[in-house]
Write a protein that holds these residues in place. Sequence first.
Motif, PDB file in Angstrom:
ATOM      1  N   THR A 108      42.644  -3.865  19.549  1.00  0.00           N
ATOM      2  CA  THR A 108      42.491  -5.086  20.325  1.00  0.00           C
ATOM      3  C   THR A 108      43.090  -6.272  19.576  1.00  0.00           C
ATOM      4  O   THR A 108      43.453  -6.166  18.405  1.00  0.00           O
ATOM      5  N   ILE A 109      43.150  -7.390  20.266  1.00  0.00           N
ATOM      6  CA  ILE A 109      43.687  -8.595  19.651  1.00  0.00           C
ATOM      7  C   ILE A 109      42.752  -9.076  18.548  1.00  0.00           C
ATOM      8  O   ILE A 109      43.201  -9.500  17.478  1.00  0.00           O
ATOM      9  N   ALA A 110      41.444  -8.985  18.781  1.00  0.00           N
ATOM     10  CA  ALA A 110      40.490  -9.412  17.756  1.00  0.00           C
ATOM     11  C   ALA A 110      40.588  -8.524  16.514  1.00  0.00           C
ATOM     12  O   ALA A 110      40.519  -9.007  15.379  1.00  0.00           O
ATOM     13  N   GLY A 111      40.765  -7.228  16.708  1.00  0.00           N
ATOM     14  CA  GLY A 111      40.936  -6.330  15.567  1.00  0.00           C
ATOM     15  C   GLY A 111      42.195  -6.642  14.773  1.00  0.00           C
ATOM     16  O   GLY A 111      42.205  -6.553  13.538  1.00  0.00           O
ATOM     17  N   SER A 112      43.243  -7.008  15.471  1.00  0.00           N
ATOM     18  CA  SER A 112      44.486  -7.370  14.796  1.00  0.00           C
ATOM     19  C   SER A 112      44.323  -8.639  13.977  1.00  0.00           C
ATOM     20  O   SER A 112      44.809  -8.726  12.844  1.00  0.00           O
ATOM     21  N   ILE A 113      43.636  -9.605  14.528  1.00  0.00           N
ATOM     22  CA  ILE A 113      43.408 -10.851  13.793  1.00  0.00           C
ATOM     23  C   ILE A 113      42.543 -10.595  12.565  1.00  0.00           C
ATOM     24  O   ILE A 113      42.781 -11.167  11.497  1.00  0.00           O
ATOM     25  N   ILE A 114      41.562  -9.718  12.681  1.00  0.00           N
ATOM     26  CA  ILE A 114      40.723  -9.373  11.531  1.00  0.00           C
ATOM     27  C   ILE A 114      41.557  -8.692  10.456  1.00  0.00           C
ATOM     28  O   ILE A 114      41.395  -8.972   9.256  1.00  0.00           O
ATOM     29  N   LEU A 115      42.468  -7.797  10.846  1.00  0.00           N
ATOM     30  CA  LEU A 115      43.351  -7.158   9.860  1.00  0.00           C
ATOM     31  C   LEU A 115      44.247  -8.177   9.166  1.00  0.00           C
ATOM     32  O   LEU A 115      44.468  -8.088   7.956  1.00  0.00           O
ATOM     33  N   ILE A 116      44.762  -9.132   9.909  1.00  0.00           N
ATOM     34  CA  ILE A 116      45.606 -10.166   9.307  1.00  0.00           C
ATOM     35  C   ILE A 116      44.801 -10.988   8.308  1.00  0.00           C
ATOM     36  O   ILE A 116      45.263 -11.266   7.190  1.00  0.00           O
ATOM     37  N   MET A 117      43.580 -11.365   8.679  1.00  0.00           N
ATOM     38  CA  MET A 117      42.747 -12.153   7.763  1.00  0.00           C
ATOM     39  C   MET A 117      42.387 -11.354   6.517  1.00  0.00           C
ATOM     40  O   MET A 117      42.433 -11.875   5.391  1.00  0.00           O
ATOM     41  N   LEU A 118      42.029 -10.090   6.678  1.00  0.00           N
ATOM     42  CA  LEU A 118      41.683  -9.253   5.536  1.00  0.00           C
ATOM     43  C   LEU A 118      42.888  -9.065   4.608  1.00  0.00           C
ATOM     44  O   LEU A 118      42.761  -9.134   3.383  1.00  0.00           O
ATOM     45  N   GLY A 119      44.059  -8.866   5.182  1.00  0.00           N
ATOM     46  CA  GLY A 119      45.273  -8.746   4.383  1.00  0.00           C
ATOM     47  C   GLY A 119      45.591 -10.018   3.629  1.00  0.00           C
ATOM     48  O   GLY A 119      46.010  -9.981   2.460  1.00  0.00           O
ATOM     49  N   ALA A 120      45.403 -11.165   4.270  1.00  0.00           N
ATOM     50  CA  ALA A 120      45.657 -12.438   3.593  1.00  0.00           C
ATOM     51  C   ALA A 120      44.680 -12.652   2.445  1.00  0.00           C
ATOM     52  O   ALA A 120      45.068 -13.137   1.377  1.00  0.00           O
ATOM     53  N   ILE A 121      43.438 -12.270   2.637  1.00  0.00           N
ATOM     54  CA  ILE A 121      42.452 -12.400   1.558  1.00  0.00           C
ATOM     55  C   ILE A 121      42.832 -11.503   0.387  1.00  0.00           C
ATOM     56  O   ILE A 121      42.792 -11.917  -0.778  1.00  0.00           O
ATOM     57  N   LEU A 122      43.220 -10.265   0.674  1.00  0.00           N
ATOM     58  CA  LEU A 122      43.596  -9.353  -0.408  1.00  0.00           C
ATOM     59  C   LEU A 122      44.879  -9.805  -1.109  1.00  0.00           C
ATOM     60  O   LEU A 122      45.041  -9.590  -2.310  1.00  0.00           O
ATOM     61  N   THR A 123      45.790 -10.418  -0.373  1.00  0.00           N
ATOM     62  CA  THR A 123      47.058 -10.826  -0.972  1.00  0.00           C
ATOM     63  C   THR A 123      46.910 -12.060  -1.853  1.00  0.00           C
ATOM     64  O   THR A 123      47.388 -12.081  -2.986  1.00  0.00           O
ATOM     65  N   TRP A 124      46.248 -13.092  -1.346  1.00  0.00           N
ATOM     66  CA  TRP A 124      46.256 -14.363  -2.057  1.00  0.00           C
ATOM     67  C   TRP A 124      44.946 -14.738  -2.754  1.00  0.00           C
ATOM     68  O   TRP A 124      44.954 -15.600  -3.619  1.00  0.00           O
ATOM     69  N   ALA A 125      43.839 -14.111  -2.408  1.00  0.00           N
ATOM     70  CA  ALA A 125      42.570 -14.574  -2.968  1.00  0.00           C
ATOM     71  C   ALA A 125      41.940 -13.606  -3.963  1.00  0.00           C
ATOM     72  O   ALA A 125      41.037 -13.995  -4.680  1.00  0.00           O
ATOM     73  N   VAL A 126      42.385 -12.378  -4.010  1.00  0.00           N
ATOM     74  CA  VAL A 126      41.734 -11.395  -4.871  1.00  0.00           C
ATOM     75  C   VAL A 126      42.562 -11.197  -6.137  1.00  0.00           C
ATOM     76  O   VAL A 126      43.758 -10.945  -6.077  1.00  0.00           O
ATOM     77  N   GLU A 127      41.907 -11.332  -7.269  1.00  0.00           N
ATOM     78  CA  GLU A 127      42.523 -11.073  -8.573  1.00  0.00           C
ATOM     79  C   GLU A 127      41.860  -9.837  -9.157  1.00  0.00           C
ATOM     80  O   GLU A 127      40.966  -9.910  -9.989  1.00  0.00           O
ATOM     81  N   PHE A 128      42.283  -8.657  -8.690  1.00  0.00           N
ATOM     82  CA  PHE A 128      41.654  -7.414  -9.101  1.00  0.00           C
ATOM     83  C   PHE A 128      42.743  -6.380  -9.318  1.00  0.00           C
ATOM     84  O   PHE A 128      43.676  -6.274  -8.522  1.00  0.00           O
ATOM     85  N   VAL A 187      50.521  -4.898   3.573  1.00  0.00           N
ATOM     86  CA  VAL A 187      50.562  -3.815   4.563  1.00  0.00           C
ATOM     87  C   VAL A 187      49.546  -4.060   5.669  1.00  0.00           C
ATOM     88  O   VAL A 187      49.837  -3.851   6.863  1.00  0.00           O
ATOM     89  N   LEU A 188      48.344  -4.522   5.321  1.00  0.00           N
ATOM     90  CA  LEU A 188      47.335  -4.825   6.347  1.00  0.00           C
ATOM     91  C   LEU A 188      47.786  -5.967   7.252  1.00  0.00           C
ATOM     92  O   LEU A 188      47.583  -5.928   8.473  1.00  0.00           O
ATOM     93  N   MET A 189      48.409  -6.998   6.666  1.00  0.00           N
ATOM     94  CA  MET A 189      48.905  -8.098   7.495  1.00  0.00           C
ATOM     95  C   MET A 189      50.005  -7.634   8.442  1.00  0.00           C
ATOM     96  O   MET A 189      50.023  -8.026   9.610  1.00  0.00           O
ATOM     97  N   LEU A 190      50.912  -6.805   7.958  1.00  0.00           N
ATOM     98  CA  LEU A 190      51.984  -6.299   8.830  1.00  0.00           C
ATOM     99  C   LEU A 190      51.417  -5.424   9.949  1.00  0.00           C
ATOM    100  O   LEU A 190      51.865  -5.497  11.099  1.00  0.00           O
ATOM    101  N   GLY A 191      50.434  -4.595   9.617  1.00  0.00           N
ATOM    102  CA  GLY A 191      49.781  -3.787  10.654  1.00  0.00           C
ATOM    103  C   GLY A 191      49.052  -4.650  11.668  1.00  0.00           C
ATOM    104  O   GLY A 191      49.069  -4.370  12.872  1.00  0.00           O
ATOM    105  N   GLY A 192      48.423  -5.727  11.213  1.00  0.00           N
ATOM    106  CA  GLY A 192      47.750  -6.638  12.130  1.00  0.00           C
ATOM    107  C   GLY A 192      48.721  -7.365  13.035  1.00  0.00           C
ATOM    108  O   GLY A 192      48.474  -7.538  14.234  1.00  0.00           O
TER     109      GLY A 192
END
Length: 93
Positions: free
Chosen positions: A2-22, A35-40
């Motif tokens: 769904t569109i909401a699922g895609s937006i959630i994937l984009i947000m999760l990908g952005a968090i993993l890309t720019w906010a996580v230092e792990f 990859v999650l952002m592109l899939g979203g």
Amino acid sequence: MTIAGSIILIMLGAILTWAVEFDLAGLDINIVGVVLMLGGVAGLLFGLYRISLTRRAVGPIDEPVHRHEVYEEPDTRRTTVYEERRRVDEPPL
């Protein structure tokens, strides 16, 4: 997806890309986020395409709709009145 699922994937990908230092051995968190952002984004584009196809498939109605206004007298309603009577020596409820 769904569109909401895609937006959630984009947000999760952005968090993993720019906010996580792990760091994990053999796994780059930044690449997983991209990859999650592109899939979203792909899911979002597919969802919007599917909605546009559904709206186009309905199409206009060829025959006009004739509406007739009909007024009927409503049935007379019966009203029932209930009275509660108590004697003075009864205790209140």
